[in-house]
Design a protein around this motif. Sequence first.
Motif, PDB file in Angstrom:
ATOM      1  N   LYS A 509       0.875  -1.177   0.000  1.00 40.31           N
ATOM      2  CA  LYS A 509       0.000   0.000   0.000  1.00 40.31           C
ATOM      3  C   LYS A 509       0.915   1.232   0.000  1.00 40.31           C
ATOM      4  O   LYS A 509       1.767   1.392   0.869  1.00 40.31           O
ATOM      5  N   LYS A 511       1.289   5.395  -0.054  1.00 47.21           N
ATOM      6  CA  LYS A 511       0.598   6.639   0.262  1.00 47.21           C
ATOM      7  C   LYS A 511       0.776   7.587  -0.910  1.00 47.21           C
ATOM      8  O   LYS A 511       1.889   7.781  -1.394  1.00 47.21           O
ATOM      9  N   ASP A 512      -0.326   8.149  -1.384  1.00 44.65           N
ATOM     10  CA  ASP A 512      -0.262   9.045  -2.530  1.00 44.65           C
ATOM     11  C   ASP A 512      -1.141  10.254  -2.238  1.00 44.65           C
ATOM     12  O   ASP A 512      -1.847  10.281  -1.243  1.00 44.65           O
ATOM     13  N   ASN A 515      -5.362  14.189  -3.348  1.00 49.43           N
ATOM     14  CA  ASN A 515      -6.308  14.051  -4.451  1.00 49.43           C
ATOM     15  C   ASN A 515      -7.073  15.365  -4.640  1.00 49.43           C
ATOM     16  O   ASN A 515      -6.741  16.381  -4.033  1.00 49.43           O
ATOM     17  N   PHE A 521      -4.224   9.603   0.221  1.00 45.93           N
ATOM     18  CA  PHE A 521      -4.939   8.334   0.147  1.00 45.93           C
ATOM     19  C   PHE A 521      -3.940   7.217  -0.099  1.00 45.93           C
ATOM     20  O   PHE A 521      -2.783   7.474  -0.439  1.00 45.93           O
ATOM     21  N   GLU A 522      -4.391   5.999   0.081  1.00 46.95           N
ATOM     22  CA  GLU A 522      -3.531   4.847  -0.167  1.00 46.95           C
ATOM     23  C   GLU A 522      -3.984   4.130  -1.414  1.00 46.95           C
ATOM     24  O   GLU A 522      -5.177   4.031  -1.700  1.00 46.95           O
ATOM     25  N   ARG A 523      -3.024   3.648  -2.164  1.00 51.17           N
ATOM     26  CA  ARG A 523      -3.348   2.888  -3.379  1.00 51.17           C
ATOM     27  C   ARG A 523      -2.357   1.748  -3.484  1.00 51.17           C
ATOM     28  O   ARG A 523      -1.301   1.775  -2.845  1.00 51.17           O
ATOM     29  N   PRO A 524      -2.661   0.745  -4.302  1.00 51.81           N
ATOM     30  CA  PRO A 524      -1.704  -0.354  -4.488  1.00 51.81           C
ATOM     31  C   PRO A 524      -0.427   0.169  -5.173  1.00 51.81           C
ATOM     32  O   PRO A 524      -0.496   1.104  -5.971  1.00 51.81           O
ATOM     33  N   ARG A 526       2.834   0.660  -7.569  1.00 50.36           N
ATOM     34  CA  ARG A 526       3.141   0.459  -8.985  1.00 50.36           C
ATOM     35  C   ARG A 526       4.641   0.229  -9.095  1.00 50.36           C
ATOM     36  O   ARG A 526       5.392   0.483  -8.158  1.00 50.36           O
ATOM     37  N   ASP A 529       7.029   2.954  -8.024  1.00 48.94           N
ATOM     38  CA  ASP A 529       7.141   3.319  -6.606  1.00 48.94           C
ATOM     39  C   ASP A 529       8.383   2.696  -5.984  1.00 48.94           C
ATOM     40  O   ASP A 529       8.879   1.663  -6.439  1.00 48.94           O
TER      41      ASP A 529
END
Lengths: 690, 176
Positions: A509, A511-512, A515, A521-524, A526, A529
């Motif tokens: 996860k 942190k990005d 928005n 927010f958190e995203r899977p 890539r 990263d």
Amino acid sequence: MSGPSDFQPSNPALKWIERRLPIFGLIHSSFVAYPTPRNLNYWWTFGAILSMMLALQILTGVILAMHYTPHADLAFKSVELIVRDVNYGWLLRNMHACGASMFFFAVYIHMFRGLYYGSYKEPREVLWILGVIIYLLMMATGFMGYVLPWGQMSFWGATVITNLFSAVPYFGESIVTLLWGGYSVGNPTLNRFFSLHYLLPFVIAGVVVLHVWALHVAGQNNPAGVEPKTEKDTVPFTPHATIKDMFGVSCFLIFFAWFIFYMPNYLGDADNYIPANPGVTPAHIVPEWYYLPFYAILRSIPNKLAGVVAMFSAIIILCFLPWLDSARTRSSKYRPLAKQFFWIFVVVCILLGYLGSQPPEGIYVIAGRILTVCYFAYFLIVLPLLARIETPRPLPNSIADDVLAKSKGRAATAASMLLALVVAGGLFAGSTQNAKAEEGGDTPPAQSWSFSGPFGKYDRGSLQRGLKVYKEVCSACHSLNYIAFRNLADPGGPGYSEAQAAAFAAEYKIKDGPNDQGEMFERPGRTADYFPAPFPNEQAAAAANGGKAPPDLSLMTKARSYKRGFPQFVFDFFTQYQEQGPDYLDAVLQGFEDKPPAGVTVPEGTYYNKYFPGHAIKMPKPLSDGQVTFDDGAPATVKQYAHDVTTFLMWTAEPRLEERKRIGMQVFVFLIIFALLMYFTKRKVWAGAH
Amino acid sequence: MTTASSADHPTRRDFLFVATGAAAAVGAAATVWPLVAQMNPDAATIAAGAPIQVDLAPIAEGQDIKVFWRGKPIYISHRTKKQIQEAQSVALSSLPDPQPDSARVKAGHDQWLVVIGICTHLGCIPIAHEGNYDGFFCPCHGSQYDSSGRIRQGPAPANLAVPPYAFLSDTKIQIG
């Protein structure tokens, strides 16, 4: 550059230019028709080698500046990104960093050559003094360049060297504040050092032009030390000197390439792979090898001001050499006593260099004082005295006579060359060894690593297992800031496919944000990263780990080392051994003992480790048998874990290692063929001259 | 000198000189390569240029958004019926860079225009919803683009470029 040239180009366009700007005549008279003594030996090729090195340093430096960020928070990282991400960045950085050492190596040979053959004597005093100015500028440039990567040695080197000026009476503190642009070494210091490091090489180039000009007015000295009298004494610069210089350059490039491709960190200090930390000084501050003799002189004097004065005097005294040595005979070949004292002086310099690398205690301090006296005595007592009492041997009548006589004395020349090379190599290797005190840690046993040696490659299985150990164990506390998931699919890495790397990244996860609503927010993850750190910041990491943040592991295998000692480090140069870091890491991971040996206690909150310096390590025993299960059936033992995770961390520190060694082999094959071709070409060209 | 005769009968000496010169040339070329190649985008930049996904649901008819891909602004316009009508009805022969509207949008998604918002003249960013053609107007040198992003007037030589993209669903596209 001696008088107007009668050279006329035949091409009408060039003629047109020549009438308005006689540049072709200048080039022709300086580098083509210019008469060069026919008895020059290979020590004279170092002038050309130095010109090449200056050009190469400027070229690679300008390129590195395109990718480097001169900011205290970003400099260290930007250097790592150059090495990891920029196309051939590792090559350019190694060329520039090792190039600085090669530059100094060549300049020391050039200076000792001038000293031996009396090249500073009338009418070449100005030529010599310009050379000393170039040397001083080189030292300033080299020092400021070393600060730019902003590692621990950069930072503390900058602190120590700038503090030299605090020895100035009354104004010392103000001068140092002025140099820093702050109350301590910081971002303003880094910025101005970058600016000056970019400027000074061009100043050097300017003084080099004056140096060459003065050389071409006075003419080159030569091993016999007698001036050319007739045309028989000289040969035209081109092709004779040109081709000989190019042969010398190609041999030097082989030596240079050994460092670039196989030993890039041999001359560096492991501490400089730790980012600058204004709160912790490394146990032993050691300058780069080329400053060590002067550093030894500085430390030998117990008074601060006197030490600084002595150190600078050791260089400035060279300016007065033409008048300190008033002997009429130039070349030490014909001065039996001066010759012996010259070699003693060389040894004194080497020993001073060695002492500069050792901790300033006990016998080293006394030896340093004796050698400092010897250094100055050579200039202030020996040389003036010899000029009065020595009876020189008869000089040859002319250079042509010298050449005829020399064809008999070949063996002696070869022997002296060999001796000089051994001594020079000793100086080089001896002074590189930095004082890594062991402070009570056992010497780690040398392991066998798949990535060592000229054909070294990473063991893919070991890298994959090491990644698993890192992910399941180490990553709970240690970050891996310089590794992105995409690196897992890089050639020369663990050998995963793009899809596997993407799947691996998606398990994390990241942190990005912010928005569109301004929220994080958190995203899977890539592939672009980087491995996320286990703690949000250093304070949190320290708080969760008994007050000391676990260090980032990306560069750990290059940031740790242990003392190899004399003569081991000399052999290391030839065997390309540079796995101190991996050996140490592997040993520490296995070096935990539940019960310290009798009579040893470690402080509360620390653990006994056989190999950790001081034995008391804050990290609890991280690995135990059976903790991680491997899919490929490798044994689930601490020994295996330690080996694999160390291999993995070697890759994270040096992801381009395989590419480096592969290209290195190609370069070596080429350079050796090229040097041979140059050698035979040189023989053909000179066949008519002998 | 024996220049003429040695040209007629190559000697070992000539061969040596030619071989050495050739090796030097090869070495010089091989040295120049990394010195130039370093200027290309580095691995981190290339990785950051990976495809991006954009959710179209929040964009109302008549609105447009600007997203960045590989450092370039991408206009995503939700075109009105009128804009689509205008884009489809114009005579191709009257266009400086003739291209039907159907070649510039994805079939079945006529309402979505996705173009790289960089003027084909000299690289300025055209302003959306300005100019005489219900499309884009470039403030730098006055180029005007229509509601399909095609050049209609001014110094620009070509239509606004369409980036590679695909519809993942009716309301989601992937650019790159």
